[in-house]
Structures are given as C-alpha cells and as structure tokens.
Design a protein around this motif. Structure first.
Motif, PDB file in Angstrom:
ATOM      1  N   GLU A  76       0.865  -1.151   0.082  1.00  0.00           N
ATOM      2  CA  GLU A  76       0.047   0.026   0.032  1.00  0.00           C
ATOM      3  C   GLU A  76       0.935   1.332   0.016  1.00  0.00           C
ATOM      4  O   GLU A  76       1.755   1.158   0.793  1.00  0.00           O
ATOM      5  CB  GLU A  76      -0.845   0.189   1.249  1.00  0.00           C
ATOM      6  CG  GLU A  76      -1.698   1.227   1.389  1.00  0.00           C
ATOM      7  CD  GLU A  76      -2.352   1.522   2.439  1.00  0.00           C
ATOM      8  OE1 GLU A  76      -3.579   2.273   2.458  1.00  0.00           O
ATOM      9  OE2 GLU A  76      -2.105   1.017   3.476  1.00  0.00           O
ATOM     10  N   SER A 115      -4.456   6.670  -1.162  1.00  0.00           N
ATOM     11  CA  SER A 115      -4.189   5.268  -1.038  1.00  0.00           C
ATOM     12  C   SER A 115      -4.165   4.142  -2.163  1.00  0.00           C
ATOM     13  O   SER A 115      -5.303   4.261  -2.761  1.00  0.00           O
ATOM     14  CB  SER A 115      -4.791   4.576   0.392  1.00  0.00           C
ATOM     15  OG  SER A 115      -4.572   3.226   0.594  1.00  0.00           O
ATOM     16  N   TYR A 148      -3.629   0.393  -3.107  1.00  0.00           N
ATOM     17  CA  TYR A 148      -2.951  -0.759  -2.897  1.00  0.00           C
ATOM     18  C   TYR A 148      -2.792  -1.441  -4.230  1.00  0.00           C
ATOM     19  O   TYR A 148      -3.417  -1.431  -5.171  1.00  0.00           O
ATOM     20  CB  TYR A 148      -4.377  -1.598  -2.494  1.00  0.00           C
ATOM     21  CG  TYR A 148      -4.496  -1.609  -0.976  1.00  0.00           C
ATOM     22  CD1 TYR A 148      -4.557  -2.498  -0.109  1.00  0.00           C
ATOM     23  CD2 TYR A 148      -4.877  -0.198  -0.386  1.00  0.00           C
ATOM     24  CE1 TYR A 148      -4.879  -2.268   1.375  1.00  0.00           C
ATOM     25  CE2 TYR A 148      -5.321   0.003   1.047  1.00  0.00           C
ATOM     26  CZ  TYR A 148      -5.061  -1.075   1.857  1.00  0.00           C
ATOM     27  OH  TYR A 148      -5.367  -0.779   3.173  1.00  0.00           O
TER      28      TYR A 148
END
Length: 227
Positions: A141, A157, A159
C-alpha cells in the motif's frame, strides 16, 4: 595428416550445439498457447462484476498515453461507489486491472513511478498480506499526497500487487522485470491490480474495501497464474 578424431570434432561439436538449441526450443512455450491464455484473461477481465455487494461500478476512460505505454491485452479502469456504514456518507474507490501480453511492457507502470510523475509525491508505504475471496494476496500500500478538488482527498491510498504466471502473486515490480528477462515467460505477460481510495479512511476499512473489490472474482487471480 589430421586424425579421425580431429576430423570428426567439428561436425560433432556442431551437432552438439544444434542438439542443445533443439532441446532449448522444445522447452519454449508455444505462441498459440500464449495467445489462448491472453484470450482467456481478456474474457475474464471483461466479465468483472459491476455490482459487488453494496458497491456499484462505472467504467472510466483510460488515458491514451497509458494505452500507448502499456500496450495492454486488456485494461479495466472502474470507479465503485458505496455508502459508508458508519457515517452514511458516500465513499468511492477505483479499481484498475491491467494485463500486458508482454511482461516487459509492465515494467514502467508502478505506483512509485507513476504517481510522483503526476505531481503526487510518495509519503509512506507498507506491505500487506490479505485474503481476497479465498486467495492470499501479498502487496504494497502506497500513500501519496494528492489534494484533489474533485474527490476532496488530501492523501491517496493505492493498494498494489502483480500476478506473474508461474511466479504467482508478487508485491513488487522486481518479479515482473525478472519475468521480462526470461524470453520463455515474457510472452505470457503480467497483470497488475490497483485499488485507489481516500487515505484518510481508517486502515481497517481500507483493507476491507480492497479485499471486497478484488475478492469479487478471486478466480481471475488463479486464471492469471496457471499451474
């Protein structure tokens, strides 16, 4: 006068080289097998669900520059929207799945390269190990500074993980680059998954969003990594 051994040495050496080449070629994966594999992956990604639990998705336009860079076999770029059960507010996440027919085309597509190049510096990163559906996934991440007016996010964010045939799910671009250096393997390509969301959401909620969206079709991950 040359001995019989000396006379036969060169032809035998050539035969030995030819035998080695033939054995090496026999180990190559047939191009038609790669083509069939690419077709299966394309069909599976095209069938990815638009509705995943409370999440409803809509396709996003893929920038032409990205298509030219990646030369993808298939690329999915989709925004999913749901309601935050804690606050009742709308939350959104973006899912990107890209499969390149040649793994070498993937090597420049990597969050620490792409997002800072678009004015979003990397703030921090962490490894994760989560289960998506019934498939264990190890990835990374990344948190980027973004200050987006459209979304209202100040931090983003991302991932990220890769799937490389015969190497499986891998968290870093190095495995993709290694596959690109292997001429037997690179024609089967590589896939990358990204789930992008507001980094101000709690980490536990971000994990759940990631596993929900990617776990909606965990069979795709198995298909990408045939045994």
């Amino acid at each position: 006068m040359r001995s019989r051994g000396a006379i036969l040495a060169s032809p035998l050496l050539c035969l030995g080289v030819l035998a080695a080449v033939a054995a090496d070629n026999a180990g190559h994966l047939p191009p038609r097998e790669a083509t069939a594999y690419h077709n299966r992956i394309r069909g599976a990604v095209e069938a990815y669900p638009y509705v995943i639990g409370s999440w409803v998705g809509k396709d996003c336009k893929v920038p032409t520059a990205a298509v030219k860079l990646l030369r993808p076999n298939i690329i999915l770029s989709r925004q999913y929207i749901s309601e935050d059960p804690a606050t009742g507010s709308v939350i959104e996440a973006e899912l990107l799945i890209v499969h390149c027919a040649d793994s070498r085309d993937m090597t420049g597509h990597f969050p620490p390269i792409c997002y800072p190049a678009n004015g979003q510096p990397l703030l921090e990163q962490r490894g994760f190990s989560l289960t998506c559906g019934d498939v264990p996934v190890k990835g990374t991440e990344y948190i980027f500074d973004c200050h987006e007016e459209r979304s209202g996010w100040s931090r983003k964010s991302v991932y990220d993980f890769f799937v490389v045939p015969r190497r499986g799910v891998v968290p870093h671009i190095t495995d993709v680059r290694a596959a690109g250096a292997d001429y037997q393997q690179r024609s089967f390509g590589a896939a990358q998954f990204q789930v992008v969301m507001n980094a101000d959401l709690p980490p536990e909620q971000r994990d759940v969003i990631f596993t929900t969206l990617v776990g909606a079709d965990s069979e795709l991950i198995r298909l990408l990594n045939p045994s």
